[in-house]
Scaffold this motif. Structure first.
Motif, PDB file in Angstrom:
ATOM      1  N   SER A 198       6.108   7.634 -12.069  1.00  0.00           N
ATOM      2  CA  SER A 198       4.728   7.135 -12.209  1.00  0.00           C
ATOM      3  C   SER A 198       3.768   8.318 -12.343  1.00  0.00           C
ATOM      4  O   SER A 198       2.777   8.256 -13.060  1.00  0.00           O
ATOM      5  CB  SER A 198       4.355   6.234 -11.033  1.00  0.00           C
ATOM      6  N   GLU A 201      -3.141   3.690  -6.332  1.00  0.00           N
ATOM      7  CA  GLU A 201      -2.121   4.298  -7.186  1.00  0.00           C
ATOM      8  C   GLU A 201      -2.715   5.349  -8.121  1.00  0.00           C
ATOM      9  O   GLU A 201      -2.065   6.331  -8.459  1.00  0.00           O
ATOM     10  CB  GLU A 201      -1.356   3.233  -7.976  1.00  0.00           C
ATOM     11  N   LEU A 249       8.660  -4.763  -6.999  1.00  0.00           N
ATOM     12  CA  LEU A 249       9.732  -3.975  -6.409  1.00  0.00           C
ATOM     13  C   LEU A 249      10.176  -4.602  -5.083  1.00  0.00           C
ATOM     14  O   LEU A 249      11.367  -4.716  -4.800  1.00  0.00           O
ATOM     15  CB  LEU A 249       9.268  -2.529  -6.200  1.00  0.00           C
ATOM     16  N   LEU A 250       9.194  -5.050  -4.301  1.00  0.00           N
ATOM     17  CA  LEU A 250       9.523  -5.639  -3.005  1.00  0.00           C
ATOM     18  C   LEU A 250      10.235  -6.983  -3.155  1.00  0.00           C
ATOM     19  O   LEU A 250      11.207  -7.266  -2.451  1.00  0.00           O
ATOM     20  CB  LEU A 250       8.248  -5.806  -2.161  1.00  0.00           C
ATOM     21  N   PHE A 264       0.830  -1.210   0.000  1.00  0.00           N
ATOM     22  CA  PHE A 264       0.000   0.000   0.000  1.00  0.00           C
ATOM     23  C   PHE A 264       0.868   1.266   0.000  1.00  0.00           C
ATOM     24  O   PHE A 264       0.564   2.245  -0.683  1.00  0.00           O
ATOM     25  CB  PHE A 264      -0.939   0.005   1.207  1.00  0.00           C
ATOM     26  N   TYR A 265       1.942   1.234   0.753  1.00  0.00           N
ATOM     27  CA  TYR A 265       2.848   2.392   0.801  1.00  0.00           C
ATOM     28  C   TYR A 265       3.333   2.725  -0.605  1.00  0.00           C
ATOM     29  O   TYR A 265       3.318   3.884  -1.035  1.00  0.00           O
ATOM     30  CB  TYR A 265       4.026   2.062   1.726  1.00  0.00           C
ATOM     31  N   LEU A 266       3.723   1.693  -1.348  1.00  0.00           N
ATOM     32  CA  LEU A 266       4.220   1.919  -2.704  1.00  0.00           C
ATOM     33  C   LEU A 266       3.084   2.353  -3.634  1.00  0.00           C
ATOM     34  O   LEU A 266       3.270   3.213  -4.486  1.00  0.00           O
ATOM     35  CB  LEU A 266       4.886   0.653  -3.236  1.00  0.00           C
ATOM     36  N   GLN A 267       1.900   1.765  -3.439  1.00  0.00           N
ATOM     37  CA  GLN A 267       0.752   2.180  -4.265  1.00  0.00           C
ATOM     38  C   GLN A 267       0.420   3.651  -4.012  1.00  0.00           C
ATOM     39  O   GLN A 267       0.086   4.378  -4.932  1.00  0.00           O
ATOM     40  CB  GLN A 267      -0.478   1.330  -3.931  1.00  0.00           C
ATOM     41  N   SER A 268       0.542   4.048  -2.751  1.00  0.00           N
ATOM     42  CA  SER A 268       0.204   5.434  -2.423  1.00  0.00           C
ATOM     43  C   SER A 268       1.213   6.414  -3.012  1.00  0.00           C
ATOM     44  O   SER A 268       1.044   7.618  -2.938  1.00  0.00           O
ATOM     45  CB  SER A 268       0.138   5.623  -0.908  1.00  0.00           C
ATOM     46  N   ARG A 269       2.291   5.862  -3.574  1.00  0.00           N
ATOM     47  CA  ARG A 269       3.264   6.703  -4.265  1.00  0.00           C
ATOM     48  C   ARG A 269       3.163   6.523  -5.780  1.00  0.00           C
ATOM     49  O   ARG A 269       4.047   6.902  -6.523  1.00  0.00           O
ATOM     50  CB  ARG A 269       4.688   6.382  -3.785  1.00  0.00           C
ATOM     51  N   GLY A 270       2.085   5.837  -6.215  1.00  0.00           N
ATOM     52  CA  GLY A 270       1.806   5.790  -7.645  1.00  0.00           C
ATOM     53  C   GLY A 270       2.138   4.497  -8.351  1.00  0.00           C
ATOM     54  O   GLY A 270       1.935   4.378  -9.551  1.00  0.00           O
ATOM     55  N   LEU A 271       2.668   3.503  -7.654  1.00  0.00           N
ATOM     56  CA  LEU A 271       2.967   2.225  -8.321  1.00  0.00           C
ATOM     57  C   LEU A 271       1.721   1.343  -8.298  1.00  0.00           C
ATOM     58  O   LEU A 271       1.021   1.308  -7.292  1.00  0.00           O
ATOM     59  CB  LEU A 271       4.096   1.488  -7.585  1.00  0.00           C
ATOM     60  N   ASN A 272       1.471   0.622  -9.378  1.00  0.00           N
ATOM     61  CA  ASN A 272       0.325  -0.286  -9.308  1.00  0.00           C
ATOM     62  C   ASN A 272       0.714  -1.507  -8.470  1.00  0.00           C
ATOM     63  O   ASN A 272       1.879  -1.722  -8.162  1.00  0.00           O
ATOM     64  CB  ASN A 272      -0.198  -0.662 -10.695  1.00  0.00           C
ATOM     65  N   ALA A 273      -0.300  -2.302  -8.107  1.00  0.00           N
ATOM     66  CA  ALA A 273      -0.061  -3.387  -7.151  1.00  0.00           C
ATOM     67  C   ALA A 273       0.998  -4.366  -7.651  1.00  0.00           C
ATOM     68  O   ALA A 273       1.856  -4.815  -6.891  1.00  0.00           O
ATOM     69  CB  ALA A 273      -1.370  -4.117  -6.862  1.00  0.00           C
TER      70      ALA A 273
END
Lengths: 455, 263
Positions: free
Chosen positions: B113, B81, A427-428, A412-421
């Motif tokens: 992004s 996102e 990335l992780l 979620f942290y990464l999604q909240s920065r614009g990456l899709n799931a």
């Protein structure tokens, strides 16, 4: 609906006959060396190993060392000796490493001189047995099949079938500047084939070399898109043995990559002897095969050795990947640092067993072992067992094992920065794998592998 | 700042949400216009952090009613996102550590992004480096932080500064700062607040979620809302925060309980 009753194949008598079939595989492989002196040497080594094989059994899950790795699927396949099919050089292009100016290519265990290329300064040897200068012939028997652990059934099976040997020999005080790439290709075919590559590395005192030992299936890696379905059927068995001898103060950086076809069986032995003051690094990456087993054995023969073992297993589907490592320290002042990671998806199953022996004479040893596992699905499974046997009383030994899943909050942290799931998960997972992959001293290979890791 | 005739950035109507079947938000109403800084205060458990997570799209929270319109679009229909890409940013109360990913790579992936959605070309490491160096100034961050793993081994203050650095790079239309001030010493708080003030423009809006009035000495809000039991129970200007600081929350709760009861 009718219920079929199938006979119980696990009856003792049946098992032993299947055993015999697998264990007689060595008889189908003939010596591929011309030099009479070497032929008789090989024959003697083979005969001795054949005796061991005849007295051996294929292990079952009742054997502690194979508790989690069931070989019945391997035993049920009727393997044939490999035919002499050869890929062309153009087809190999994508697998060549720009950093490695020298390569030895073996196809289904048979040396392919036309695909190999060796550009090394005089005195450094990278060849098959026939290319070995006569001066070395008498020395071979001091090293080939001489490491402890040679009695183990699959190692003996390989030894009993030695047809040729990939040899890398670095003379005293020589530092080899460019990496040497050892490629072991299996070609897909309709009949299940067996190949038993053999490799011997001798690093004389004060020498240094970087090696990449690479196992793959020609079809899966070269024309993946078009032949994927076909390759899904490619069943073969690679039973590989590599022995590396480090003399005093020698240094070997060894990368081992197993990217066999998803239906293949791979059993590999890496046996290392480390004389005093030597430094050995192994980065072992396991990606392929339906069932794979890597036996990594390090024997310290003198004091103050340094051993770094990096391991990464990334499997999915129904794959099983088993790594058994043994580090036998018998002398003082040794250091070892082992980090083994597994990324397991779908219904795949990873096994790690890491033994470290620190007997009484090995005072002042500093050994650390860490096994970290990332499970990507609820059905994925990991069995991990650190096994330290310490009787020396003035040593530092640490070990640990962790099992975790991808954290929803991290995604979620990464999604909240614009990456899709998907990108976030990639990335992780990549970050988890990168810690090991970045240890490989070949940038182009790092890049290729990181791309492979993506979900 | 309050800007005459500015457009509405965020409009929340009767928003209700639950987590694992427990209702947390029980009808939140809020209107934020461009240029404004809003603060939501409230006692622990009032639902303020839930509100920010619902706005950012955290999967653990289930929206059960109401609507959230962000710049004319239904925010609740968007993936987390997509919200980020269209200009919603949340600074996390507890920023996560991501071992193995360098801060620089992480910032670049996030930055690109956003650019991709804006139809702009993605920046390579070289060009991005120039931009990020400039933004480091906003939160007085040492460039060595860029080569460390995301938030790994960062102190509390460093993590929060890293969040504001991300905000500086992403230039959101709506920035939600979820308890960005909690756990900070006064020096770190000043740096963070100063960074936020530099980033506030007449075109964007900022929503501060905080437990402490102290933050509002450094980031002065245009509106203060008090949240309790999943609702905004009272709203006012910045002076409301001072009153809360001196009198506590109890008087607001009491006054408004009777008010709600009267309705």
């Amino acid at each position: 609906m009718s219920i079929q009753v199938t006979p119980d194949l696990n009856q003792v008598g049946v098992v032993s006959s299947v055993d015999t079939e697998l264990l007689s595989l060595y008889q189908t492989q003939s010596i591929a060396v011309q030099e009479p002196e070497l032929v008789s040497l090989l024959q003697a080594i083979r005969d001795r190993a054949a005796e061991t094989v005849q007295q051996s059994k294929i292990p079952t899950t009742r054997d502690e060392e194979w508790r989690f790795t069931d070989l019945s699927a391997l035993k049920s396949v009727n393997f044939q000796a490999a035919s002499s099919s050869k890929p062309n050089l153009a087809a190999l292009e994508s697998l060549l490493l720009p950093e490695a100016r020298s390569r030895l290519v073996f196809v289904n265990g048979v040396y392919a001189p036309d695909l190999s290329a060796v550009t090394l300064p005089d005195g450094i040897i990278a060849s098959n047995l026939d290319g070995l200068p006569p001066a070395y012939h008498s020395q071979i028997k001091k090293y080939l099949a001489q490491l402890p652990g040679a009695q183990e059934v699959f190692t003996a099976l390989n030894t009993a079938a030695i047809a040729d040997v990939a040899i890398v020999w670095i003379p005293k005080n020589i530092v080899v500047e460019t990496p040497i790439h050892l490629l072991f290709i299996s070609t897909a075919s309709n009949t299940p084939i067996v190949s038993q590559p053999r490799c011997l590395v001798v690093a004389e005192s004060n020498s240094s070399v970087t090696l990449i030992e690479d196992y793959f299936n020609q079809m899966t890696n070269l024309e993946a898109e078009e032949t994927e379905a076909e390759v899904g059927e490619a069943v073969y068995f690679t039973n590989a043995v590599t022995e590396i001898w480090l003399a005093e103060n020698a240094q070997v950086n060894h990368t081992r990559i197993e990217r066999d076809s998803p239906e293949a069986f791979h059993i590999g032995k890496t046996a290392i002897a480390q004389a005093r003051d030597s430094r050995y690094t192994c980065t072992a990456i396991t990606l392929g095969a339906k069932l794979s087993r890597h036996n990594l054995e390090i024997f310290q023969t003198g004091e103050q050795t340094q051993t770094i073992l990096n391991g990464l297993t990334k499997i999915s589907g129904n794959q099983l990947a088993d790594t058994h490592s043994t580090l036998a320290l018998n002398h003082p002042y040794g250091t070892s640092l082992q980090q083994h990671k597994c990324i397991v998806g779908d219904r795949a199953h990873a096994v790690f067993n890491g033994k470290i022996f620190v007997p009484k004479p090995a005072q002042q040893t500093d050994a650390a072992q860490l096994n970290r596992n990332l499970l990507l699905s609820p059905k994925a499974r990991v069995d991990t067992k650190p096994q330290l046997e310490i009787t020396a009383d003035n040593v530092k030994c640490a070990h640990g094992a962790t099992v975790s899943q991808l954290d929803d909050d991290e995604v979620f942290y990464l999604q909240s920065r614009g990456l899709n799931a998907t990108d976030a998960r990639n990335l992780l997972v990549n970050a988890f794998a990168a810690e090991i992959i970045n240890q490989i001293p070949i940038p182009s290979l790092q890049q290729t592998l990181l791309k492979t890791i993506n979900l | 700042m309050i800007v005459e005739n500015s457009g509405t950035v965020l409009s929340v109507r009767d928003l209700t949400a639950e987590v694992e079947g427990t209702p947390i938000l029980k009808g939140v109403n809020l209107e934020i216009k461009a240029g404004e800084i809003h603060a939501i205060m409230g006692p622990n458990g009032s639902g303020k952090s839930t509100f920010s997570k619902v706005l950012a799209g955290h999967p653990a929270y289930k929206v059960t009613g109401g609507e959230v319109i962000f710049q004319g679009n239904n925010l609740l229909e968007m993936e987390p996102e997509e919200r980020a890409q269209s200009g919603v940013f949340m600074a996390f109360q507890y920023p996560l550590e991501i071992p193995g990913v360098t801060n620089l790579d992480f910032l670049r992936v996030a930055y690109n992004s956003r650019r991709k959605v804006q139809g702009l070309e993605e920046l390579d490491a070289f060009d991005f480096d120039e931009i990020v160096q400039e933004k480091l100034e906003v939160v007085k961050m040492n460039p060595t932080f860029l080569n460390r793993s995301v938030n790994e081994g960062f102190s509390g203050g460093e993590k929060k500064r890293n969040e504001i650095l991300q905000m500086a790079l992403l230039e959101p239309k709506l920035a939600i700062l979820d308890e960005t001030d909690s756990g900070l010493d006064i020096d770190a708080l000043k740096i963070v607040a100063n960074g936020v003030n530099q980033l506030a423009t007449p075109d964007n809006a900022i929503l501060l979620i905080t437990h402490y009035q102290r933050l509002l000495n450094y980031i002065v809000p245009d509106f203060v809302h008090v949240m309790a039991d999943g609702r905004v129970i009272t709203s006012g200007g910045k002076e409301l925060a001072l009153e809360l600081e001196s009198r506590g929350y109890d008087w607001v709760l009491e006054e408004n309980v009777s008010e709600v009861g009267a309705k």
